[in-house]
Design an enzyme around this catalytic site. Structure first.
Site, short mmCIF file in Angstrom:
data_model
loop_
_atom_site.label_atom_id
_atom_site.label_comp_id
_atom_site.label_asym_id
_atom_site.label_seq_id
_atom_site.Cartn_x
_atom_site.Cartn_y
_atom_site.Cartn_z
N GLY A 16 61.34 21.07 7.70
CA GLY A 16 61.78 21.96 8.77
C GLY A 16 63.20 22.45 8.59
O GLY A 16 63.49 23.65 8.76
N CYS A 43 57.91 14.16 3.94
CA CYS A 43 56.68 14.72 3.38
C CYS A 43 56.70 14.72 1.86
O CYS A 43 55.76 14.27 1.21
CB CYS A 43 56.44 16.13 3.91
SG CYS A 43 54.96 16.90 3.23
N CYS A 48 53.38 13.02 2.78
CA CYS A 48 52.16 13.77 2.46
C CYS A 48 51.92 13.95 0.98
O CYS A 48 50.79 13.75 0.50
CB CYS A 48 52.22 15.17 3.10
SG CYS A 48 53.24 15.36 4.55
N LYS A 51 51.43 10.62 -1.06
CA LYS A 51 50.21 10.03 -0.49
C LYS A 51 48.97 10.72 -1.03
O LYS A 51 48.00 10.07 -1.44
CB LYS A 51 50.27 10.14 1.03
CG LYS A 51 49.11 9.54 1.80
CD LYS A 51 48.06 10.51 2.35
CE LYS A 51 48.49 11.88 2.73
NZ LYS A 51 48.57 12.13 4.14
N TYR A 179 46.84 7.93 11.35
CA TYR A 179 46.68 8.59 10.04
C TYR A 179 47.09 7.68 8.88
O TYR A 179 46.33 7.48 7.93
CB TYR A 179 47.59 9.82 9.95
CG TYR A 179 47.25 11.03 10.76
CD1 TYR A 179 46.72 12.16 10.15
CD2 TYR A 179 47.52 11.09 12.12
CE1 TYR A 179 46.46 13.33 10.86
CE2 TYR A 179 47.26 12.24 12.85
CZ TYR A 179 46.74 13.35 12.22
OH TYR A 179 46.48 14.49 12.94
N GLU A 183 44.58 6.01 6.06
CA GLU A 183 44.68 6.62 4.73
C GLU A 183 45.03 5.59 3.68
O GLU A 183 44.41 5.55 2.60
CB GLU A 183 45.71 7.75 4.76
CG GLU A 183 45.22 8.99 5.50
CD GLU A 183 46.27 10.07 5.64
OE1 GLU A 183 45.89 11.23 5.89
OE2 GLU A 183 47.48 9.76 5.53
N ASP A 304 59.69 16.54 13.56
CA ASP A 304 59.29 15.26 14.15
C ASP A 304 60.35 14.68 15.09
O ASP A 304 60.03 13.86 15.96
CB ASP A 304 58.99 14.24 13.06
CG ASP A 304 57.72 14.57 12.28
OD1 ASP A 304 57.16 15.66 12.49
OD2 ASP A 304 57.29 13.73 11.47
N HIS A 437 25.67 29.72 -0.32
CA HIS A 437 24.74 28.66 -0.73
C HIS A 437 24.80 28.44 -2.24
O HIS A 437 24.92 29.42 -2.99
CB HIS A 437 23.31 29.04 -0.32
CG HIS A 437 22.29 28.00 -0.63
ND1 HIS A 437 22.17 26.85 0.10
CD2 HIS A 437 21.36 27.95 -1.63
CE1 HIS A 437 21.18 26.13 -0.41
NE2 HIS A 437 20.68 26.77 -1.47
N GLU A 442 28.40 25.93 4.45
CA GLU A 442 27.42 26.85 5.01
C GLU A 442 26.77 26.28 6.27
O GLU A 442 26.22 27.04 7.08
CB GLU A 442 26.34 27.18 3.99
CG GLU A 442 25.41 26.04 3.64
CD GLU A 442 24.34 26.44 2.62
OE1 GLU A 442 23.56 27.36 2.92
OE2 GLU A 442 24.31 25.83 1.53
#
Length: 454
Positions: A16, A43, A48, A51, A179, A183, A304, A437, A442
């Site tokens: 940020g 992050c 993130c 991880k 989370y 994870e 955050d 497909h 789908e």
């Protein structure tokens, strides 16, 4: 002590803060940014990005096992933790250089120091420099909540330390139900570690759709993770080969490593907020208005540290909106609704919009569409794991209120579905879309029958 004047000074070099600094500098502002650790923030450095790299590593076991069903003979599949961590560290260092390089390319002054407010428009750095700035942005993010009131808490590692383990443990207990906890439980289980997920609540992932919570718990248990819900850790003691965990009720559990992932909190300690008149909430979060301005004029906060929606893309959006508003003279409010999110367990979980329970709580009369099926890849591999999809639809307007998935590539599907929900898509629009497909996605455009409770 020296003094330097800036149009904008940013405290915190995470996602940020970096975005805000770059955009503000692009509008011609003189910008400085201070970071006491590494540019990129949680992050990039210990969140993130690393991880997700570990998530990829943990899924190769499935790939090797599944390959046999497709005619492949797989040889040596030994795993080396040290190699993974070394490769991860190289990639994180590369990204860190990019983050700092992009700032410098925009003319932003980067400072390796801790910063705190000394009053309105004044920032003091740990190197004894005093900064004067017309606008200050606080973007210090969050930090792991630690066990601080139980014996042996010092033996417990957090998500800060877990990426630097010198070796892979044979047994681990992961404490938490959000989370990060689920994870890492999936990561370690995928790497062959005997894994226990311990949570004081009755279910994991509070706030998510109940069917997703139940479905993921079933899937994690099916992958050999021991789930201990309604369990409270009361102490950690060293024992030969690891630790002995004391649980409420008198039971004990032995393990080699304990990971605490019981939550995160805003990183507002010792920022001098009171000195500058910045109001905070009960968790230490900085209270801001719709334009991210605090109670102190000229001081803003994003990410955050404000405890709004604690996701990296949200922090980036808030930082960009702040710069547009203050330096671009284009007032922008961030829309915190319909934010897609994913939990990178195996299987993956992703969602956008309202859960079934939230839709009912908000007074909607809803129609539900569900599909549970075995992905095509699992037919030859012999894997029994199933994909689950769910649409929550406003019965009165046909508008799709929520989209939920458990299964491979769930995050990729939900990111695209989020666009449709932002555009106000109706179930009829999904139905009118030609299916791609064969794909799992789908199913979203072929679910025709409303779910009826048995």
């Amino acid at each position: 002590m020296t003094a330097t004047d800036y149009d904008l000074f940013v405290i915190g070099g995470g996602s940020g803060g970096v975005r805000a600094a770059r955009i503000a500098a692009g509008y011609g502002a003189k910008v400085g940014i201070a970071e006491s650790d590494r540019f990129g923030g949680t992050c990039v450095i210990r969140g993130c990005v690393p991880k997700k790299l570990l998530v990829y590593a943990s899924r190769y076991g499935d790939d090797f096992e599944d390959a046999r069903g497709f005619g492949w003979s797989v040889g040596d599949t030994s795993f080396d933790w040290a190699s993974l961590i070394a490769n991860k560290d190289r990639e994180i260092a590369r990204l860190e250089r990019i983050y700092e390089g992009n700032l410098k390319a925009r003319g932003v002054t980067t400072i390796a120091a801790r910063a705190r407010l000394e009053g309105p428009g004044v920032v003091a750095l740990s190197d004894a420099t005093r900064i004067k700035a017309r606008t200050i942005l606080i973007a210090t993010g969050g930090r792991p909540v630690r066990y601080g009131d139980i014996p042996g808490a010092a033996h417990i590692v957090t998500s800060n330390e877990i990426f630097e383990l010198p070796r892979l443990p044979k047994r681990i207990v992961v404490c938490g139900g959000g989370y990060i906890a689920v994870e890492f439980a999936a990561i370690f289980a995928g790497l062959g570690v005997e894994t226990t997920l311990m949570h004081r609540g009755a279910k994991i992932l509070r706030g998510f759709d109940e069917e997703l919570r139940d479905g993921l718990m079933e899937a994690l248990a099916g992958r050999g993770i021991t789930l201990r819900m309604d369990t409270v850790l009361e102490g950690v003691a060293e024992c030969p080969g690891g630790f002995n965990l004391a649980l409420r009720g008198g039971e004990t559990v032995e393990t080699e490593l304990v990971l605490s992932a019981i939550g995160r909190e805003p990183a507002t300690h010792d920022l001098g907020l009171e000195t500058a008149g910045v109001r905070t909430g009960p968790r230490g979060e900085i209270i801001v208005d719709a334009y991210s301005e605090t109670s102190a004029p000229g001081i803003y906060a994003v990410g955050d540290v404000t405890d709004r929606i604690n996701l990296t893309p949200v922090a980036i959006r808030e930082g960009h909106a702040f710069a547009d508003t203050v330096f671009g003279k284009k007032p922008v409010k961030v829309d915190h609704s319909l934010v897609p999110t994913a939990v990178f367990t195996t299987p993956e979980l992703a969602t956008v919009g309202l859960s079934e329970e939230a839709a009912r709580a908000q007074g909607f009369e809803i129609d539900l569409y569900k599909s549970r099926f075995r992905p095509m890849r699992n037919t030859l591999s012999g894997r029994e794991e199933r994909t689950f999809m769910k649409l929550v639809v406003d019965a009165a307007t046909d508008r799709v209120l929520g989209c939920h998935v458990i299964g491979p590539d769930a995050a990729e599907m939900v990111q695209m579905a989020a666009i449709a929900l932002h555009l106000g898509a109706r179930k009829a629009d999904f139905d009118a879309t030609v299916a791609l497909h064969p794909s799992a996605a789908e199913e979203f455009v072929t679910m025709r029958d409303k779910w009826v409770a048995p």
